[in-house]
Design a protein around this motif. Structure first.
Motif, PDB file in Angstrom:
ATOM      1  N   ARG A  45       0.826  -1.202   0.000  1.00 45.65           N
ATOM      2  CA  ARG A  45       0.000   0.000   0.000  1.00 45.65           C
ATOM      3  C   ARG A  45       0.865   1.260   0.000  1.00 45.65           C
ATOM      4  N   LEU A  46       1.976   1.196   0.715  1.00 47.43           N
ATOM      5  CA  LEU A  46       2.899   2.326   0.746  1.00 47.43           C
ATOM      6  C   LEU A  46       3.420   2.631  -0.657  1.00 47.43           C
ATOM      7  N   ARG A  47       3.812   1.590  -1.369  1.00 42.33           N
ATOM      8  CA  ARG A  47       4.299   1.801  -2.731  1.00 42.33           C
ATOM      9  C   ARG A  47       3.188   2.323  -3.641  1.00 42.33           C
ATOM     10  N   ALA A  48       1.991   1.755  -3.533  1.00 44.78           N
ATOM     11  CA  ALA A  48       0.875   2.191  -4.367  1.00 44.78           C
ATOM     12  C   ALA A  48       0.540   3.657  -4.118  1.00 44.78           C
ATOM     13  N   GLY A  49       0.821   4.141  -2.917  1.00 46.96           N
ATOM     14  CA  GLY A  49       0.542   5.528  -2.576  1.00 46.96           C
ATOM     15  C   GLY A  49       1.629   6.495  -2.968  1.00 46.96           C
ATOM     16  N   GLY A  50       2.712   5.987  -3.571  1.00 45.77           N
ATOM     17  CA  GLY A  50       3.778   6.872  -4.034  1.00 45.77           C
ATOM     18  C   GLY A  50       5.091   6.732  -3.295  1.00 45.77           C
ATOM     19  N   GLY A  51       5.183   5.784  -2.348  1.00 42.97           N
ATOM     20  CA  GLY A  51       6.433   5.561  -1.636  1.00 42.97           C
ATOM     21  C   GLY A  51       7.343   4.600  -2.377  1.00 42.97           C
ATOM     22  N   LEU A  52       8.514   4.388  -1.845  1.00 41.97           N
ATOM     23  CA  LEU A  52       9.503   3.486  -2.429  1.00 41.97           C
ATOM     24  C   LEU A  52       9.714   2.287  -1.505  1.00 41.97           C
ATOM     25  N   THR A  53       9.954   1.124  -2.095  1.00 42.48           N
ATOM     26  CA  THR A  53      10.142  -0.101  -1.313  1.00 42.48           C
ATOM     27  C   THR A  53      11.271  -0.929  -1.898  1.00 42.48           C
TER      28      THR A  53
END
Length: 368
Positions: A304-312
Motif C-alpha cells: 500500500r505504501l508503494r501504491a501511494g507513491g512511496g519506495l520499497t
C-alpha cells in the motif's frame, strides 16, 4: 524425511527434543553430546538440519558452528538461554551463519518443551530447507568484525542537501541479525532519514543487539524501550515482545513502544509499524525495506505504501536466509526494487541524495 541432528550435553534435553521431532512426523533424528560428535555425524548421518546447544564439553557450540560453516555448511538452529550472556552468544552464532534460534527450556524441562513446541518445529522445518553458504570460520569472522566498520560504503563527499524529511521502515525476521550487520554499517553518519526496524526477536535480545550494531555502525543505533523523538543519523530497533509505532511529537515524530497487539501474529509487528507511519506521513516521504524472514508480516502494508507513491525494497532470494517476507511483498507487486543485501544501503543512499527523494525515478530490479 528430514534428517535432524540434536546436539546437547544433557541426556534429558536430547531425549525431549528427539521425542518432540519424531512425534511431529517427517523427522529421522540422531543425537550428539558435544561438538566433536556433531562433526563426526556430518559425514556418517549427513543431517539436513542441526539443533545446537552452546555450552557443551570437549567442543562448545560456537567453535563447532564455526567448523560446520567453514568445512561442511548445514542449517543450524541454536538452542539458547534468554539471559544477556545467552543473547550475546546467540547473536555471535547468527553472525557466524546459524539460521535461527529457540529458547533453551529452563526449570521443568518437560513443561518448558511444551511451551516452545510449535516454535521449535516451525523453525527446524524451515531451517532444513534453507540454503547456507560457506564461511571463513570463527577466527576469520572475528577478525573481520574487529576491522569493522570498514564496508565499501559511500564516499565522504556524498551530500544529502535538499533532502526532504522522511522515514525508512525496515521489517526483518529469520536471518535478520546477519543481514542488518551487513547493511547498516554502510550508511554514513549523516544519513538524513531516521531508520526504524521491527526485527522479530525476544526482549532480552534487542538491547544487546542494538548495542552490538551501534559498535559496528557510523550511525547511532538504539533500542526503543521508551518513547523517543526520531532523528536523522539514528537507527531505532523495536524492543522485543512489544510493537513499535510512529507517533506525532510537536512538529516532529517519535518512535513509541506499545504492548503487543493481539491483531498481529508476529512481534515486533512490521505491519503495525508501517501502518502507523502511513497514518501520519505521505507515502512519498517513506521508504520501506522488507528483509529475510518467515511469513508475510508487513507485506500488505508496504504494498500500500508503494501504491501511494512511496519506495520499497525487497531483499532478493539469493541473499535471503528465508525468502518468505520479501517474496510476499514481491507477489503483491509492492517492490520498487529487488536487491541483494549488499546493494540495499547503496540504493537507500542513492534515493535520498537525489534531488527529489521519494520519486519513482530510482526504481529498479537487479538484473533488469
Amino acid at each position: 524425511m528430514i534428517r535432524a541432528l540434536v546436539a546437547d550435553d544433557s541426556a534429558l534435553m536430547r531425549r525431549h527434543l528427539t521425542q518432540l521431532l519424531e512425534s511431529a512426523g517427517g523427522f529421522t533424528v540422531q543425537t550428539a553430546r558435544n561438538g566433536v560428535e556433531v562433526l563426526e555425524a556430518l559425514q556418517s548421518f549427513d543431517p539436513h538440519v542441526i539443533t545446537l546447544d552452546v555450552n557443551m564439553p570437549e567442543m562448545d557450540g560456537i567453535t563447532c558452528l564455526s567448523r560446520i560453516m567453514s568445512e561442511d555448511p548445514r542449517p543450524v538452529v541454536m538452542v539458547s538461554s534468554l539471559t544477556e550472556e545467552g543473547a550475546e552468544t546467540t547473536l555471535q552464532a547468527l553472525s557466524l551463519g546459524a539460521v535461527d534460534f529457540v529458547q533453551k527450556p529452563g526449570g521443568t524441562i518437560s513443561l518448558s518443551i511444551d511451551r516452545i513446541h510449535r516454535e521449535l518445529l516451525m523453525k527446524v522445518r524451515s531451517a532444513a530447507t534453507t540454503r547456507v553458504r560457506r564461511s571463513t570460520g570463527l577466527r576469520g569472522r572475528l577478525a573481520a568484525q574487529r576491522r569493522r566498520p570498514a564496508p565499501s560504503g559511500p564516499p565522504p563527499q556524498v551530500s544529502f542537501a535538499g533532502c526532504r524529511p522522511g522515514l525508512v521502515l525496515v521489517g526483518v525476521s529469520t536471518g535478520g541479525p546477519g543481514v542488518l550487520e551487513e547493511i547498516l554499517p554502510r550508511l554514513p553518519k549523516d544519513f538524513p532519514w531516521p531508520v526504524l526496524i521491527a526485527q522479530h526477536m525476544p526482549s532480552s535480545f534487542t538491547g544487546v543487539f542494538a548495542r552490538r550494531l551501534n559498535d559496528l555502525c557510523a550511525v547511532s543505533v538504539v533500542e526503543v524501550a521508551r518513547q523517543m523523538p526520531v532523528e536523522p543519523g539514528t537507527v531505532y530497533i523495536a524492543k522485543g515482545d512489544a510493537d513499535l509505532v510512529v507517533t506525532r511529537r510537536g512538529i516532529g515524530y517519535s518512535a513509541t513502544p506499545l504492548p503487543q497487539s493481539d491483531a498481529h501474529i508476529w512481534h515486533p509487528s512490521v505491519t503495525r509499524m508501517v501502518e502507523s507511519a502511513l497514518a501520519l506521513l505521505p507515502a512519498n516521504r517513506l521508504i520501506a525495506v522488507q528483509l529475510t524472514g518467515m511469513g508475510d508480516d508487513g507485506a500488505e502494508a508496504m504494498a500500500r505504501l508503494r501504491a501511494g507513491g512511496g519506495l520499497t525494497i525487497a531483499q532478493d532470494e539469493e541473499t535471503s536466509i528465508v525468502f518468505g517476507m520479501p517474496q510476499e511483498l514481491i507477489k503483491r507487486g509492492g517492490a520498487s526494487a529487488v536487491l541483494p543485501s549488499d546493494a540495499i544501503a547503496e540504493q537507500l543512499i542513492g534515493w535520498l541524495r537525489a534531488p527529489e527523494a521519494g520519486t519513482r525515478t530510482g526504481e529498479r530490479r537487479r538484473g533488469s
